[in-house]
Scaffold this motif. Sequence first.
Motif, PDB file in Angstrom:
ATOM      1  N   MET A  10      -5.948 -15.270  -9.450  1.00  0.00           N
ATOM      2  CA  MET A  10      -5.296 -17.009  -8.798  1.00  0.00           C
ATOM      3  C   MET A  10      -3.641 -17.358  -8.536  1.00  0.00           C
ATOM      4  N   MET A  31      -2.841  -9.974  -4.037  1.00  0.00           N
ATOM      5  CA  MET A  31      -3.605 -10.726  -3.055  1.00  0.00           C
ATOM      6  C   MET A  31      -5.137  -9.964  -2.023  1.00  0.00           C
ATOM      7  N   GLY A  38      -7.728  -8.500  -4.651  1.00  0.00           N
ATOM      8  CA  GLY A  38      -8.409  -9.510  -4.820  1.00  0.00           C
ATOM      9  C   GLY A  38      -9.672  -9.788  -4.396  1.00  0.00           C
ATOM     10  N   ASN A  88     -13.325  -9.522  -3.999  1.00  0.00           N
ATOM     11  CA  ASN A  88     -14.543 -10.456  -4.052  1.00  0.00           C
ATOM     12  C   ASN A  88     -15.382 -11.154  -2.866  1.00  0.00           C
ATOM     13  N   ASP A 115     -13.402 -17.599  -8.052  1.00  0.00           N
ATOM     14  CA  ASP A 115     -11.968 -16.459  -8.517  1.00  0.00           C
ATOM     15  C   ASP A 115     -12.058 -16.797  -7.041  1.00  0.00           C
ATOM     16  N   HIS A 160      -8.034 -17.018  -6.270  1.00  0.00           N
ATOM     17  CA  HIS A 160      -7.275 -15.945  -6.085  1.00  0.00           C
ATOM     18  C   HIS A 160      -5.950 -16.551  -4.516  1.00  0.00           C
ATOM     19  N   GLY A 191      -2.777 -18.040  -4.745  1.00  0.00           N
ATOM     20  CA  GLY A 191      -1.493 -17.469  -4.396  1.00  0.00           C
ATOM     21  C   GLY A 191      -0.828 -17.220  -3.507  1.00  0.00           C
ATOM     22  N   THR A 242      -3.684 -13.529 -13.764  1.00  0.00           N
ATOM     23  CA  THR A 242      -3.738 -13.241 -12.231  1.00  0.00           C
ATOM     24  C   THR A 242      -4.794 -11.848 -12.371  1.00  0.00           C
ATOM     25  N   GLN A 252      -9.178 -12.104 -12.072  1.00  0.00           N
ATOM     26  CA  GLN A 252      -9.786 -12.726 -10.392  1.00  0.00           C
ATOM     27  C   GLN A 252      -9.518 -11.420 -10.076  1.00  0.00           C
ATOM     28  N   ILE A 253      -9.639 -11.088  -9.994  1.00  0.00           N
ATOM     29  CA  ILE A 253      -9.382  -9.204  -9.424  1.00  0.00           C
ATOM     30  C   ILE A 253     -10.068  -8.555 -10.334  1.00  0.00           C
TER      31      ILE A 253
END
Length: 379
Positions: free
Chosen positions: A1, A58, A61, A65, A98, A102, A106, A324, A327-328
């Motif tokens: 996130m 970032m 992630g 995703n 997600d 992210h 971020g 955080t 989401q990863i």
Amino acid sequence: MLALSHYNSSASPFLPPFSNGSGEMVEARVFVEGLSQQGNYTLVQPTTSGIIVVVLSMTLGIISNIVALFILANAYSLQRRRSKATFLLFATSLVITDFIGHLIPGALVLRLYLFGGVRPEDFNTSDGMCQFLGGSMVFFGLCPLFMGCAMAAERCLGVTKPLLHSSLVTTTRTKICLSVIWLAALCVAMLPCFQLGSYAYQDPGTWCFIKVLSDTEAVDVAFVVLFSGLGLTSLAVALVCNTISGLTLVLARLRRKPGSHHSARSHDIEMVVQLVGIMVTSCICWSPLLVFGLMSVIRSYTGSIGENLSNYKMLMVMGVRLATWNQILDPWVYILLRRTVLRKIYLIAKCQAGLRGNILSRWEPTSFPSSEKKDVSQV
């Protein structure tokens, strides 16, 4: 996130430069250190290594995703079973949420980080960006928890009551359920717009969340109780539903007659394994922030936080850093816990076990008497 990184306390971008002599330099340093020790000023400055950590987090992630979204979209297009298609629709929506959760917060945190954050005396204030960032954290925090709970309930119904599930669960109703989840999370996130709670900058000034550490009011306590209560309740319901689904599948496998084959059960096992992975990831990543936020706001509102303020600040930062990673890690549940991957892992483990068995069989005690008898006959 969002991504938070360490700060260097050797200097501050908000201090005016002192360059009129070494004596004034020393006096300025002593003055600043005194303010820091008294707690009136926080010395922060972003470091190059910290920015690199934020960018790498970032990037990881986003890539995770995107890969998971590609796998789920491909599986959804090839799926013919309605129960599996419903699960994939939930999972795809979760990965999209997600991904956006992210990317947007971020980017805002990275912007704050590059600009040095906000002044410590402005931590309790809230501007437009803080309102948006805080609302994004609440929205993108509740959505995955709600979706994980809904997915677990849907699978529990599908495993325990398959006929009822086939008559109740449809693609249209699944989309309605997803819309209700997004709407419910949005309503909770927008409560501060109606003066039902408030968002504020959090230490070290690079992220916003519900006001929990200072100047808290009754509405702030109610807001945190609502946020944490909904999150923890979702995790608890998911735990109960996944436990029931897992036990049902285990009992069904034990009762299965030898030689019988049930392809539907293999799909159910795959989905339940993925749900357990989602639940474990969510519990590890979100439980600390939900619990720490509840503890902090209660201690702050009752005035009993006292000298432990710095400890609670550290707990909040640690909690949001763990959140955080949700989401990863979520996408890797779908990437790694698929039947094809698990089957390959099983075959590799079986092959390794077979090799070990062959090696051990060469050293079995039964092989020694024959060799001894052969030696005796030769003598």
